[in-house]
Scaffold this motif. Structure first.
Motif, PDB file in Angstrom:
ATOM      1  N   GLY A 212       0.609  -1.338   0.023  1.00 28.12           N
ATOM      2  CA  GLY A 212       0.045  -0.162   0.083  1.00 28.12           C
ATOM      3  C   GLY A 212       0.646   1.167   0.030  1.00 28.12           C
TER       4      GLY A 212
ATOM      5  N   ARG B 296       1.916   2.185  -4.011  1.00 22.79           N
ATOM      6  CA  ARG B 296       0.457   2.213  -4.350  1.00 22.79           C
ATOM      7  C   ARG B 296       0.466   1.994  -5.797  1.00 22.79           C
ATOM      8  NH1 ARG B 296      -1.993   7.227  -1.738  1.00 22.79           N
ATOM      9  NH2 ARG B 296      -0.432   7.299  -0.213  1.00 22.79           N
TER      10      ARG B 296
ATOM     11  N   ASN C 257      11.840  10.335  14.200  1.00 20.80           N
ATOM     12  CA  ASN C 257      10.484   9.911  13.629  1.00 20.80           C
ATOM     13  C   ASN C 257       9.947  10.852  12.777  1.00 20.80           C
ATOM     14  OD1 ASN C 257       8.756  11.092  15.530  1.00 20.80           O
ATOM     15  ND2 ASN C 257       9.035   9.150  16.473  1.00 20.80           N
TER      16      ASN C 257
ATOM     17  N   LYS D 272       2.837  21.039   7.511  1.00 21.00           N
ATOM     18  CA  LYS D 272       1.530  21.101   6.777  1.00 21.00           C
ATOM     19  C   LYS D 272       1.795  21.453   5.221  1.00 21.00           C
ATOM     20  CE  LYS D 272      -2.529  22.565   9.550  1.00 21.00           C
ATOM     21  NZ  LYS D 272      -3.388  23.556   9.958  1.00 21.00           N
TER      22      LYS D 272
ATOM     23  N   LEU E 198       2.845  18.344   3.538  1.00 22.62           N
ATOM     24  CA  LEU E 198       1.716  17.158   3.659  1.00 22.62           C
ATOM     25  C   LEU E 198       0.940  17.850   2.474  1.00 22.62           C
ATOM     26  CD1 LEU E 198       1.028  16.410   7.212  1.00 22.62           C
ATOM     27  CD2 LEU E 198       1.850  14.767   5.296  1.00 22.62           C
TER      28      LEU E 198
ATOM     29  N   ARG F 205       2.390  17.354  -0.867  1.00 22.28           N
ATOM     30  CA  ARG F 205       2.543  15.989  -1.295  1.00 22.28           C
ATOM     31  C   ARG F 205       1.231  15.337  -1.604  1.00 22.28           C
ATOM     32  NH1 ARG F 205       0.474  11.644   1.241  1.00 22.28           N
ATOM     33  NH2 ARG F 205       1.514   9.874   0.723  1.00 22.28           N
ATOM     34  N   TYR F 206       0.167  15.814  -1.008  1.00 19.62           N
ATOM     35  CA  TYR F 206      -1.416  15.632  -1.332  1.00 19.62           C
ATOM     36  C   TYR F 206      -1.785  15.670  -2.751  1.00 19.62           C
ATOM     37  CZ  TYR F 206      -6.273  14.400  -0.763  1.00 19.62           C
ATOM     38  OH  TYR F 206      -7.560  14.078  -0.954  1.00 19.62           O
TER      39      TYR F 206
ATOM     40  N   VAL G 165      -1.175  12.830  -4.680  1.00 21.57           N
ATOM     41  CA  VAL G 165      -2.287  11.804  -4.187  1.00 21.57           C
ATOM     42  C   VAL G 165      -3.644  11.940  -4.868  1.00 21.57           C
ATOM     43  CG1 VAL G 165      -3.616  10.732  -2.363  1.00 21.57           C
ATOM     44  CG2 VAL G 165      -1.336  11.429  -2.011  1.00 21.57           C
TER      45      VAL G 165
ATOM     46  N   ILE H 278      -5.110   4.765  -3.480  1.00 18.22           N
ATOM     47  CA  ILE H 278      -4.421   3.726  -2.970  1.00 18.22           C
ATOM     48  C   ILE H 278      -4.992   2.398  -3.803  1.00 18.22           C
ATOM     49  CG2 ILE H 278      -3.602   2.255  -1.166  1.00 18.22           C
ATOM     50  CD1 ILE H 278      -3.958   4.787   0.716  1.00 18.22           C
TER      51      ILE H 278
ATOM     52  N   ARG I 283       9.671   3.308  10.963  1.00 17.22           N
ATOM     53  CA  ARG I 283      10.362   3.305  12.247  1.00 17.22           C
ATOM     54  C   ARG I 283      10.276   1.809  12.829  1.00 17.22           C
ATOM     55  NH1 ARG I 283      13.954   4.366  13.700  1.00 17.22           N
ATOM     56  NH2 ARG I 283      13.725   3.072  15.752  1.00 17.22           N
TER      57      ARG I 283
ATOM     58  N   MET J 198      -1.320   4.523   5.095  1.00 14.47           N
ATOM     59  CA  MET J 198      -1.375   5.412   4.172  1.00 14.47           C
ATOM     60  C   MET J 198      -2.572   6.292   4.032  1.00 14.47           C
ATOM     61  SD  MET J 198       1.903   5.321   3.575  1.00 14.47           S
ATOM     62  CE  MET J 198       1.999   6.833   2.376  1.00 14.47           C
ATOM     63  N   ALA J 199      -3.680   5.565   4.125  1.00 16.60           N
ATOM     64  CA  ALA J 199      -4.985   6.296   4.002  1.00 16.60           C
ATOM     65  C   ALA J 199      -5.178   7.176   5.183  1.00 16.60           C
ATOM     66  CB  ALA J 199      -6.201   5.302   4.393  1.00 16.60           C
TER      67      ALA J 199
ATOM     68  N   VAL K 130      -2.153   8.648   6.484  1.00 18.46           N
ATOM     69  CA  VAL K 130      -1.323   9.601   6.082  1.00 18.46           C
ATOM     70  C   VAL K 130      -2.085  10.637   5.055  1.00 18.46           C
ATOM     71  CG1 VAL K 130       0.839  10.239   5.019  1.00 18.46           C
ATOM     72  CG2 VAL K 130       0.606   8.381   6.484  1.00 18.46           C
ATOM     73  N   ASP K 131      -3.075  10.111   4.033  1.00 16.93           N
ATOM     74  CA  ASP K 131      -3.338  11.100   2.963  1.00 16.93           C
ATOM     75  C   ASP K 131      -4.446  11.828   3.605  1.00 16.93           C
ATOM     76  OD1 ASP K 131      -1.785   9.573   1.290  1.00 16.93           O
ATOM     77  OD2 ASP K 131      -3.363   8.402   0.286  1.00 16.93           O
TER      78      ASP K 131
ATOM     79  N   SER L 209      -3.548  13.883   5.218  1.00 10.89           N
ATOM     80  CA  SER L 209      -2.804  15.235   5.093  1.00 10.89           C
ATOM     81  C   SER L 209      -3.030  16.402   6.218  1.00 10.89           C
ATOM     82  CB  SER L 209      -3.049  15.943   3.888  1.00 10.89           C
ATOM     83  OG  SER L 209      -2.134  15.275   2.990  1.00 10.89           O
ATOM     84  N   GLU L 210      -3.447  17.567   5.752  1.00  8.33           N
ATOM     85  CA  GLU L 210      -3.614  18.612   6.757  1.00  8.33           C
ATOM     86  C   GLU L 210      -4.572  18.520   7.794  1.00  8.33           C
ATOM     87  OE1 GLU L 210      -3.524  22.400   4.219  1.00  8.33           O
ATOM     88  OE2 GLU L 210      -3.973  20.565   2.995  1.00  8.33           O
TER      89      GLU L 210
ATOM     90  N   VAL M 296      -3.161  16.837  10.453  1.00 10.72           N
ATOM     91  CA  VAL M 296      -2.266  17.679  11.498  1.00 10.72           C
ATOM     92  C   VAL M 296      -3.463  18.230  12.456  1.00 10.72           C
ATOM     93  CG1 VAL M 296      -0.627  19.657  11.551  1.00 10.72           C
ATOM     94  CG2 VAL M 296      -0.665  18.043   9.931  1.00 10.72           C
ATOM     95  N   ASP M 297      -4.640  18.674  11.884  1.00 16.31           N
ATOM     96  CA  ASP M 297      -5.527  19.136  12.573  1.00 16.31           C
ATOM     97  C   ASP M 297      -6.052  18.489  13.700  1.00 16.31           C
ATOM     98  OD1 ASP M 297      -5.274  21.695  11.252  1.00 16.31           O
ATOM     99  OD2 ASP M 297      -6.670  21.146   9.726  1.00 16.31           O
TER     100      ASP M 297
ATOM    101  N   VAL N 153       4.532   4.347  13.229  1.00 14.84           N
ATOM    102  CA  VAL N 153       4.833   5.935  13.389  1.00 14.84           C
ATOM    103  C   VAL N 153       5.562   6.093  14.777  1.00 14.84           C
ATOM    104  CG1 VAL N 153       3.613   8.087  13.544  1.00 14.84           C
ATOM    105  CG2 VAL N 153       3.170   6.532  11.610  1.00 14.84           C
TER     106      VAL N 153
ATOM    107  N   HIS O  55      -9.565   7.866   2.399  1.00 21.18           N
ATOM    108  CA  HIS O  55      -9.240   8.805   3.587  1.00 21.18           C
ATOM    109  C   HIS O  55     -10.320   9.775   3.861  1.00 21.18           C
ATOM    110  CE1 HIS O  55      -8.466  11.842   0.573  1.00 21.18           C
ATOM    111  NE2 HIS O  55      -7.771  11.083   0.055  1.00 21.18           N
TER     112      HIS O  55
END
Ligand code: SF4
Ligand code: SF4
Ligand code: SF4
Lengths: 487, 319
Positions: free
Chosen positions: A64, A67, A130, A144, A147, A150-151, A154, A165, A466, B20-21, B23-24, B26-27, B30-31, B45, B173
């Motif tokens: 995954g 992907r 990490n 942020k 990310l 990067r998104y 995706v 995915i 990790r 990964m879903a 991780v996707d 994303s922001e 973080v929120d 992680v 996600h």
């Protein structure tokens, strides 16, 4: 004879998937080390009986994290099974998806695995090494931003491939969906973000690693150096390619050993079965099995970002080409055998892939509805691509209805098994002296395999991450003397 | 909810796609992070040790997410520890909930899998005719061990009681975000249920004939995705492409039909269905103009049970 046996177990988790076993001699110095892989899932078996067009979305679940790569290699194999070339538009769509995957995957690996070692320092406590530690170090805002950019990659995958995915839109001879003009414009906008991510990432690498003398000593020094042959894919000008091209192999001095495409892989690669690992160990057939050793004349070879850059003579986009020249100028030799340069090569490829997404999205012809080609009679086919972690080979034989009879998969991490074994043995020998082992030392050993971004998920099953490490120290009577572990 | 929600995550026999879903997100991730206290996330992680998890008081963790199927002893062990420590245990994703794609391995014996991997594959070089051993001595002095390769795949529920199931391979996600929100707000269904919108893929699919006021017609032929090009906007199943949308939960938003590809059921069975494949076969057979058409389906088990063989009544191949 060996007095002490240290088991770094598991490299991934308890009982699971990969472990390093180190043997010490009577003085407590390293006598030998083995990188073992301890799981097997049997995809080659259960793919039998499936219609070949169902294979791409099924093999995608081999990993995954990777992907889009098993998906892409297997649909190329399905093209070959049906003796068909995808339409030019379909090919470009596939390249858009694969290059977008490079952007998000290389970013995930660098920020989650590569940089933390350097930002927090290679001997820092695992708690800081990490992704969360990294976000703390660079700040939530930067985190942020990374990310978000990067998104963007995706999003392109989901838009074109159906699922972000384990995508679904590939069909032999083409693609199941066309691109509309609005989508093309959106992708072009997203590509800009990706290119920015590539530039930002190279800058982070420069600030954190290149400007730090101590790290540069590690990067360019001899401890993390493994001298092997390299394999990667190039175009007719010998530039790095991911989706399609010619597979090229060079030796430890950079001289070409051979080139192949498709079924030709069987002339160059054989996989040795080992009694002590579930993962087979590939070697170069023209050289013949020489055992698990590096140096001139070795039959082991490496794949992945550094291997690709070593094998090629340049990149096919301007910004990445600049970065490529800079890297080789810094080392002053080619091929570069210093494995920490894998991270550098990864950052350069991230930018290259982003630039390629931008180039393809700028091409208005990708909105053509012509995305499916006529199929021929199915029989046998090989699909080879460069996955983020290296050359990926899918080979299928079907009956005359296109039902899979036989499957053979060689994944990136498998190619690297021998070199990883050498890297771990060398680092262990350097850092474990007179039986002295602590967690910092263990991390330095771990750093020896982390650049390869071992995707045991692909090879067997596990997410790179990790990695929990356990060290069992046995006394000379074979009894457990001490255990150290970080999970 | 007052205070932070404590969360444990374990990747078992999965591909990492379920991780990964997250991780996707994303922001969004973080929120929501400030509202979560991640007490355990292995192996990807967080850096919390198995023994720390084992030392936590029973039922001290609010929610545990378990992704991947169960094949190894270690995976079974962590499943039991997670059950003990978590108030709520979620089988997260198709593998944990149903066995997933690796569950198709249950159609083959260990001997078959070994024969293919170590003897029959084209590039295999095995001059001595060996297979990996659980214990072996290399060069007469290095003793190396490997764990036993287990014969078959189990779901999380085969090992411990499960409170909730989340479908998807992986869950999309955006749905993961919704599920986390529902958990944070304590808006959970009765234990034992799926966390789902409760709608079938057909219900959220733009191609649904009902949405255009059309009746479903009997299916006259069976097509593979390589056969022809599906009519734009028309139901794939109606055109003969075997889409499992009618019996699958639609929390993905009908992602596959959106790109002209039939649903293969990764979302898991719609509520009330015990055996996904059986229900899928009967649903599809009922729509066929002629039931004999069923015989034209290549390897039906690997179609109807693609994600759910270990959870089925078929079980696994024994010899
Ligand atoms: S459900 Fe799918 S995405 Fe999740 S672990 Fe299993 S194979 Fe991977
Ligand atoms: S059967 Fe498939 S294509 Fe038809 S409405 Fe349902 S989900 Fe959509
Ligand atoms: S349409 Fe079906 S197979 Fe596709 S993502 Fe949704 S539930 Fe999964």
């Amino acid at each position: 004879m060996s007095v002490t046996k240290i088991e770094i177990n598991p490299m991934t988790r308890l009982e699971g998937h990969g472990k390093i076993t180190v043997f010490l001699d009577e003085q407590g110095n390293v006598d030998n080390a083995f990188f073992q892989t301890v799981e097997l899932r049997g995809y080659e078996q259960f793919l039998r009986g499936m219609p070949i067009e169902e294979v791409p979305r099924t093999v995608s679940t081999i990993c995954g994290v990777c992907r889009c790569v098993h998906f892409t290699a297997s649909v190329k194999a399905a093209d070959a099974v049906y003796q068909v070339e995808p339409t030019p538009t379909a090919r470009k769509i596939r390249e858009l998806v694969l290059n977008s995957h490079y952007v998000e995957d290389h970013a995930a690996i660098l920020y989650a695995l590569g940089f933390p070692d350097f930002v927090a320092g290679p001997t820092a406590s695992p708690a800081e090494r990490n992704l969360i530690g990294l976000i703390q170090a660079v700040g939530a805002e930067t985190g942020k931003l990374v990310l978000k950019k990067r998104y963007a990659a995706v999003k392109v995958i989901e838009m074109l491939a159906g699922k972000p995915i384990h995508p679904v839109a590939a069909l032999p001879g083409g693609w199941s969906k066309r691109v509309t003009e609005e989508e093309r414009k959106e992708i072009l906008a997203l590509a800009k973000e990706m290119v920015e991510l590539g530039q930002l990432t190279l800058k982070v690498f420069e600030d954190v690693v290149l400007k730090n003398e101590n790290y540069m000593k590690l990067v360019t020094g001899d401890v993390y150096k493994v001298v092997v042959n390299y394999m990667g894919t190039v175009d007719e000008k010998n530039r790095v390619q991911y989706y399609d091209g010619i597979q090229r192999i060079v030796d430890t001095e950079g001289r070409e050993i051979g080139r192949f495409t498709g079924k030709g892989y069987l002339d160059f690669i054989a996989e040795r079965v080992l009694p002590w690992s579930y993962l087979k160990m590939p070697y170069l057939k023209p050289i013949g099995w020489k055992g698990i050793v590096d140096g001139p004349g070795t039959s082991l070879y490496c794949v992945g970002p550094l291997a690709r850059l070593n094998v090629a003579e340049g990149m096919d986009t301007p910004l990445a080409q600049e970065a490529y020249e800079r890297m080789f100028a810094t080392f002053g030799v080619k091929p570069v055998h210093n494995i920490l340069a894998y991270h550098w090569a990864r950052a350069i490829e991230l930018l290259n892939a982003a630039e390629k997404v931008q180039q393809i999205a700028a091409d208005e012809s990708i909105t053509s509805p012509d995305v499916r080609a006529e199929l021929g009679k199915p029989s046998e086919g090989v699909g080879i691509i460069e996955a983020c972690r290296g050359t990926l080979i899918h080979h299928y034989k079907t009956d005359d209805k296109g039902i899979v009879q036989e499957a053979n998969l060689i994944v990136a991490t498998t190619h690297n098994k021998g070199p990883i074994n050498v890297a771990v043995r060398r680092a262990a020998a350097h850092f474990i002296r007179n039986g002295k082992v602590d967690e910092g030392i263990l991390n330095l050993v771990e750093i020896a395999y982390r650049p390869y971004d071992i995707c045991l998920a692909c090879a067997t099953h596990v997410l790179p991450g990790r990695l929990p490490v356990q060290v069992d120290i046995y006394d000379h009577k074979g009894e457990l003397y001490k255990t150290l572990r970080n999970f | 909810m007052a205070g932070k929600l404590s969360l444990a995550y374990f990747l078992s026999g999965g591909c990492g796609g379920c991780d990964m879903a997250i991780v996707d997100l994303s922001e969004t991730l973080v929120d929501v992070l400030p509202q979560l206290e991640v007490v355990f996330w292995a192996p990807t992680v967080a850096d919390v040790k198995y023994k720390d998890l084992e030392a936590m008081p029973d039922k001290s963790i609010d929610v545990g997410l378990y992704s991947g199927m169960v094949r190894l002893g270690e995976q079974e062990h962590i499943a039991k520890v997670m059950r003990q420590k978590c108030k709520v245990l979620v089988a997260y994703g198709a593998c944990a909930a149903l066995g997933g794609i690796p569950g198709m391995g249950n159609m083959h014996t260990k001997e078959e899998i070994f024969r293919t991997a170590y003897f029959d594959t084209y590039s295999t070089d095995n001059p001595e005719g060996i297979t990996p051993q659980t214990r072996c001595v290399v060069d007469g002095k290095y003793e190396l061990t490997l764990p036993e390769f287990y014969g078959h795949v189990r779901t999380l529920q085969d090992v411990v009681p499960v409170d909730y199931f989340v479908g998807g391979c992986p869950p999309h996600h955006s749905f993961v975000g919704q599920a986390i929100l529902a958990i944070l707000q304590g808006k959970l269904p009765p234990p034992g249920s799926w966390i789902t919108s409760g709608k079938a893929v057909c219900d959220v699919c733009d191609r649904n004939p009902a949405a255009r006021g059309e009746e479903r017609q009997p299916i006259k032929e069976i097509k593979r995705t390589i056969d022809g090009v599906p009519g734009e906007g028309k139901c794939l199943l109606q055109q003969g492409y075997l889409c499992l949308g009618p019996v699958t939960q639609g929390d993905c938003g009908a992602l596959c039909p959106k790109v002209n590809i039939p649903c293969r059921g990764c979302g898991g069975p719609i509520p009330g269905v015990k055996d996904f494949g059986l229900r899928a076969v009967s649903a599809i057979a009922g729509l066929l103009a002629d039931e004999a058409l069923v015989d034209q389906i290549p390897s039906p088990v690997k179609l109807f049970y693609r994600y759910s063989l270990p959870a089925s009544l078929l079980g696994q191949k024994v010899k």
